[in-house]
Design a protein around this motif. Structure first.
Motif, PDB file in Angstrom:
ATOM      1  N   THR A  37      -4.336   6.793  -2.702  1.00  0.00           N
ATOM      2  CA  THR A  37      -4.251   5.337  -2.702  1.00  0.00           C
ATOM      3  C   THR A  37      -5.127   4.773  -3.806  1.00  0.00           C
ATOM      4  OG1 THR A  37      -4.565   3.308  -1.421  1.00  0.00           O
ATOM      5  CG2 THR A  37      -6.115   5.112  -1.018  1.00  0.00           C
ATOM      6  N   GLU A  38      -4.698   3.664  -4.369  1.00  0.00           N
ATOM      7  CA  GLU A  38      -5.468   2.962  -5.375  1.00  0.00           C
ATOM      8  C   GLU A  38      -5.863   1.567  -4.905  1.00  0.00           C
ATOM      9  OE1 GLU A  38      -1.476   1.303  -5.557  1.00  0.00           O
ATOM     10  OE2 GLU A  38      -2.271   3.322  -5.294  1.00  0.00           O
ATOM     11  N   LYS A  39      -5.669   1.295  -3.625  1.00  0.00           N
ATOM     12  CA  LYS A  39      -5.803  -0.068  -3.139  1.00  0.00           C
ATOM     13  C   LYS A  39      -7.219  -0.627  -3.262  1.00  0.00           C
ATOM     14  CE  LYS A  39      -1.788   0.002  -0.069  1.00  0.00           C
ATOM     15  NZ  LYS A  39      -1.279  -0.127   1.320  1.00  0.00           N
ATOM     16  N   PHE A  40      -8.236   0.235  -3.266  1.00  0.00           N
ATOM     17  CA  PHE A  40      -9.603  -0.274  -3.376  1.00  0.00           C
ATOM     18  C   PHE A  40     -10.182  -0.054  -4.779  1.00  0.00           C
ATOM     19  CE2 PHE A  40      -9.809   4.025  -1.574  1.00  0.00           C
ATOM     20  CZ  PHE A  40     -10.715   4.663  -2.411  1.00  0.00           C
ATOM     21  N   PHE A  84      -9.678 -11.381  -5.382  1.00  0.00           N
ATOM     22  CA  PHE A  84      -8.354 -11.798  -5.848  1.00  0.00           C
ATOM     23  C   PHE A  84      -7.456 -10.584  -6.070  1.00  0.00           C
ATOM     24  CE2 PHE A  84      -5.560 -12.438  -9.549  1.00  0.00           C
ATOM     25  CZ  PHE A  84      -4.725 -13.433  -9.046  1.00  0.00           C
ATOM     26  N   LEU A  85      -7.963  -9.575  -6.771  1.00  0.00           N
ATOM     27  CA  LEU A  85      -7.158  -8.384  -7.058  1.00  0.00           C
ATOM     28  C   LEU A  85      -6.919  -7.549  -5.807  1.00  0.00           C
ATOM     29  CD1 LEU A  85      -8.777  -7.313 -10.465  1.00  0.00           C
ATOM     30  CD2 LEU A  85      -6.594  -8.494 -10.103  1.00  0.00           C
ATOM     31  N   THR A  87      -6.759  -8.625  -2.595  1.00  0.00           N
ATOM     32  CA  THR A  87      -5.751  -9.267  -1.739  1.00  0.00           C
ATOM     33  C   THR A  87      -4.367  -9.171  -2.361  1.00  0.00           C
ATOM     34  OG1 THR A  87      -6.294 -11.415  -2.748  1.00  0.00           O
ATOM     35  CG2 THR A  87      -7.378 -10.868  -0.675  1.00  0.00           C
ATOM     36  N   ARG A  88      -4.301  -9.206  -3.691  1.00  0.00           N
ATOM     37  CA  ARG A  88      -3.001  -9.087  -4.357  1.00  0.00           C
ATOM     38  C   ARG A  88      -2.404  -7.705  -4.158  1.00  0.00           C
ATOM     39  NH1 ARG A  88      -2.517  -9.898 -10.785  1.00  0.00           N
ATOM     40  NH2 ARG A  88      -3.389  -7.782 -10.760  1.00  0.00           N
ATOM     41  N   VAL A  89      -3.218  -6.656  -4.278  1.00  0.00           N
ATOM     42  CA  VAL A  89      -2.682  -5.307  -4.116  1.00  0.00           C
ATOM     43  C   VAL A  89      -2.288  -5.048  -2.666  1.00  0.00           C
ATOM     44  CG1 VAL A  89      -4.796  -3.988  -3.619  1.00  0.00           C
ATOM     45  CG2 VAL A  89      -2.988  -2.948  -4.974  1.00  0.00           C
ATOM     46  N   LEU A  90      -3.002  -5.656  -1.714  1.00  0.00           N
ATOM     47  CA  LEU A  90      -2.611  -5.538  -0.313  1.00  0.00           C
ATOM     48  C   LEU A  90      -1.295  -6.261  -0.051  1.00  0.00           C
ATOM     49  CD1 LEU A  90      -5.990  -6.019   1.620  1.00  0.00           C
ATOM     50  CD2 LEU A  90      -4.771  -3.880   1.138  1.00  0.00           C
ATOM     51  N   ARG A  91      -1.155  -7.424  -0.659  1.00  0.00           N
ATOM     52  CA  ARG A  91       0.069  -8.223  -0.481  1.00  0.00           C
ATOM     53  C   ARG A  91       1.286  -7.530  -1.094  1.00  0.00           C
ATOM     54  NH1 ARG A  91      -1.787 -12.374  -2.658  1.00  0.00           N
ATOM     55  NH2 ARG A  91      -0.898 -12.163  -4.740  1.00  0.00           N
ATOM     56  N   GLU A  92       1.098  -6.924  -2.250  1.00  0.00           N
ATOM     57  CA  GLU A  92       2.213  -6.292  -2.947  1.00  0.00           C
ATOM     58  C   GLU A  92       2.411  -4.835  -2.540  1.00  0.00           C
ATOM     59  OE1 GLU A  92       1.570  -6.863  -7.105  1.00  0.00           O
ATOM     60  OE2 GLU A  92       1.817  -9.054  -6.989  1.00  0.00           O
TER      61      GLU A  92
END
Length: 264
Positions: A37-40, A84-85, A87-92
């Motif tokens: 995962t790259e989410k964090f 910002f980044l 929450t965006r990666v979680l949303r997408e």
């Protein structure tokens, strides 16, 4: 003699900061690789900015006005951008930059190492400020620099907010934004980023001597990354794939400067 030099090098705050920075990135890289995962990733980068800035300041055992304001500017920027980044990666559901590298440990290591270099290079002038015993009175360079940071930060904040609102409207699906700051330049968020880091160089330069002035490479490095490597080139390639046959986009591209109003 060799062991003495090694010890002196390790005792350097710049060396210790680099070790801390890369150690954080490589440990998190191992976790990221195992979890695929790259989410964090972006959140980790912004958190390292904050930790490194204040940790190095704590080593100096002094907290003068210039250091505190400078460190607070970095903290405000990192908190805002990191959240910002993230929450965006979680949303997408993911980061498209990692689509071809999640299953490649060597590429994951490269991405995380590059992030570590970015963090260190970008914070270097402030690390110099936070380790310095010099504390001249606040002067025009400080006020000009923090004013530039404020303008750049506001540009970036407004640009990201405008694009988020634009994308949240289903009617704008697969469309490109041409309103607000995006009607003035095509990459106002990158303009704000470059401006704020050049701004933070100025207060830090108030305490610099000799070779330390070479840390002007720090904001130049940010500008180079955004204009030649990971910012505008990637966005331009994505735009070509999506809208190369769209006459409206071509018209917008022809009349709107990339980064600086009236220049480029």
């Amino acid at each position: 003699m060799g062991s003495y030099l090694s010890l002196e090098m390790f005792n350097s705050p710049y060396a210790r900061a680099a070790i801390l920075d890369m150690g954080i990135q490589w440990i998190l890289c191992a976790i990221s690789t195992i979890l695929k995962t790259e989410k964090f990733y972006d959140l980790a980068g912004s958190s390292t900015f904050i930790y490194l800035t204040w940790q190095v300041l704590s080593w100096s055992r002094q907290f003068n006005t210039r250091q505190v304001i400078q460190s607070s500017c970095i903290t405000a920027w990192a908190v805002r951008l990191g959240l910002f980044l993230f929450t965006r990666v979680l949303r997408e559901g993911g980061d498209s930059r990692f689509n071809k590298v999640r299953d490649k440990p060597s590429m994951m290591l490269l991405f995380w190492t590059i992030q570590g270099v970015w963090v260190y290079m970008t914070t270097l002038p402030t690390l110099m400020l936070n380790t310095s015993k010099r504390n001249p009175p606040l002067a025009w360079k400080d006020y000009l620099g923090w004013s530039m940071w404020t303008v750049g930060f506001c540009i970036q904040l407004i640009a990201d907010y405008q694009k988020t609102i634009f994308r949240s409207n289903p009617a704008n699906h697969k469309k490109f934004i041409t309103t607000g700051l995006w009607s003035i330049v095509r990459y106002p968020n990158y303009l704000g980023e470059i401006l704020l880091w050049f701004g933070l160089y100025l207060p830090a330069s108030s305490i610099m001597q000799g070779w330390q002035y070479l840390s002007i490479a720090s904001p130049l490095f940010v500008a180079f990354l955004l204009t030649k490597v990971s910012g505008i080139p990637l966005q331009e390639a994505q735009a070509r794939r999506r809208w190369s046959n769209d006459p409206v986009f071509q018209a917008y591209k022809a009349k709107t400067p990339k980064l600086f109003p009236g220049i480029w």
